[in-house]
Design an enzyme around this catalytic site. Structure first.
Site, short mmCIF file in Angstrom:
data_model
loop_
_atom_site.label_atom_id
_atom_site.label_comp_id
_atom_site.label_asym_id
_atom_site.label_seq_id
_atom_site.Cartn_x
_atom_site.Cartn_y
_atom_site.Cartn_z
N PRO A 2 110.16 51.50 67.64
CA PRO A 2 110.79 50.47 68.47
C PRO A 2 110.18 49.10 68.20
CG PRO A 2 110.29 52.42 69.77
CD PRO A 2 109.64 52.61 68.44
N GLU A 3 111.02 48.12 67.93
CA GLU A 3 110.56 46.77 67.66
C GLU A 3 110.95 45.88 68.84
OE1 GLU A 3 111.97 45.71 63.75
OE2 GLU A 3 111.10 47.49 62.84
#
Length: 290
Positions: A2-3
């Site tokens: 997840p960014e």
């Protein structure tokens, strides 16, 4: 992993279900995350109210304060009135909201039970995520060891081409590696770094110190536009990531270069190339990015 867009989408999804609710119970099933979950976490959180949910880089920050309705007769708050729960999703973590939670699985490590029966569940198959309590006041939160070295936020008005140009003078590291390091700007992870560099027409192997101010101005705009578009599309779901309600993102469906090695460039038709930088895959168009 997840960014920034995925973390921001998670934050926004939690807001209407979590903010303002009291934590009535805490269940920690596995403490062996990236850093061990402290034994006192249950006692620290139970009875507190989640007042806000913020984001710094890829960290979610839940401000948890005492419920004044349960304090002494005079309503005075505890000495440690303000505290923050720092949550990092690691590589495979998710935060899900359940009105009626299913039985916990092997990778469901923590539940926050909120008033009204809502359950906020942290799941992380690879256990690289983190759940950390800190009693710091908001004014001192930026000095937390995990936050104090983070670069500027990409949506901060101060972030522009001049900012990047100034911080990269004399640097020979490739521009993609400079962006991923998170010291110049936070949250531009692998997917969005490749996409931003494509939109700016900059080859990812170009030394950061050789890029002109004018090209950095284009890159700053590309970074903001790419991240904003990704947030609007719910982020990217490549493997494990899902939103707080279990739905998936779809930004990856329209990527210009990421994960498209050998496919024609959507702009010029040249086959997209894939290389490895710092043990991560990089995708670019050899014609459009020069």
């Amino acid at each position: 992993m997840p960014e920034l867009p995925e973390v921001e989408v998670t934050r926004r999804g939690l807001l209407p279900h979590v903010v303002g609710r009291r934590i009535v119970d805490v269940t920690v099933r596995h403490r062996g995350l990236r850093w061990p979950v402290e034994p006192e976490l249950e006692a620290r959180l139970t009875g507190r109210v989640v007042r806000r949910i913020e984001r710094r880089g890829k960290y979610l920050l839940l401000e948890c304060v005492p419920d004044v309705r349960t304090e002494g007769d005079g309503g005075e708050a505890r000495a440690d009135a303000t505290g923050w729960l720092l949550v990092h999703l690691g590589m495979t973590g998710t935060l899900r909201v359940y009105p009626d939670p299913p039985a916990a699985g092997a990778h469901d490590h923590l539940d926050l039970v909120l008033d009204g029966g809502i359950v906020l569940r942290f799941r992380d198959p690879r256990r690289f995520g983190a759940i950390i309590w800190t009693p710091l006041a908001e004014a001192a939160l930026s000095e937390h060891p995990l936050l104090r070295r983070l670069g500027i936020e990409p949506f901060d008005p101060r972030f522009d081409g001049a900012w990047m140009h100034r911080l990269t003078r004399g640097r020979t590291v490739a521009i993609k590696q400079a962006l991923l390091a998170g010291e110049i700007v936070v949250g531009v992870g692998n997917i969005y770094c490749s996409e931003s560099l494509f939109r700016a027409g900059i080859r990812p192997t170009t030394p950061a110190g050789r890029i002109s101010l004018a090209r950095y101005e284009k890159l700053a705009v590309a970074v903001r536009e790419t991240l904003a578009e990704a947030i609007a599309r719910g982020g990217s779901t490549l493997r494990d990531f899902v939103h707080s309600d279990g739905s998936t993102g779809y930004f990856q469906l329209d990527c210009f270069v990421y994960d498209r090695a050998g496919e024609p460039c959507r702009v010029c038709g040249t086959p997209i190339r894939q290389i490895v930088q710092g043990q991560r895959s990089t995708f670019y168009c050899p014609y459009c990015q020069h």
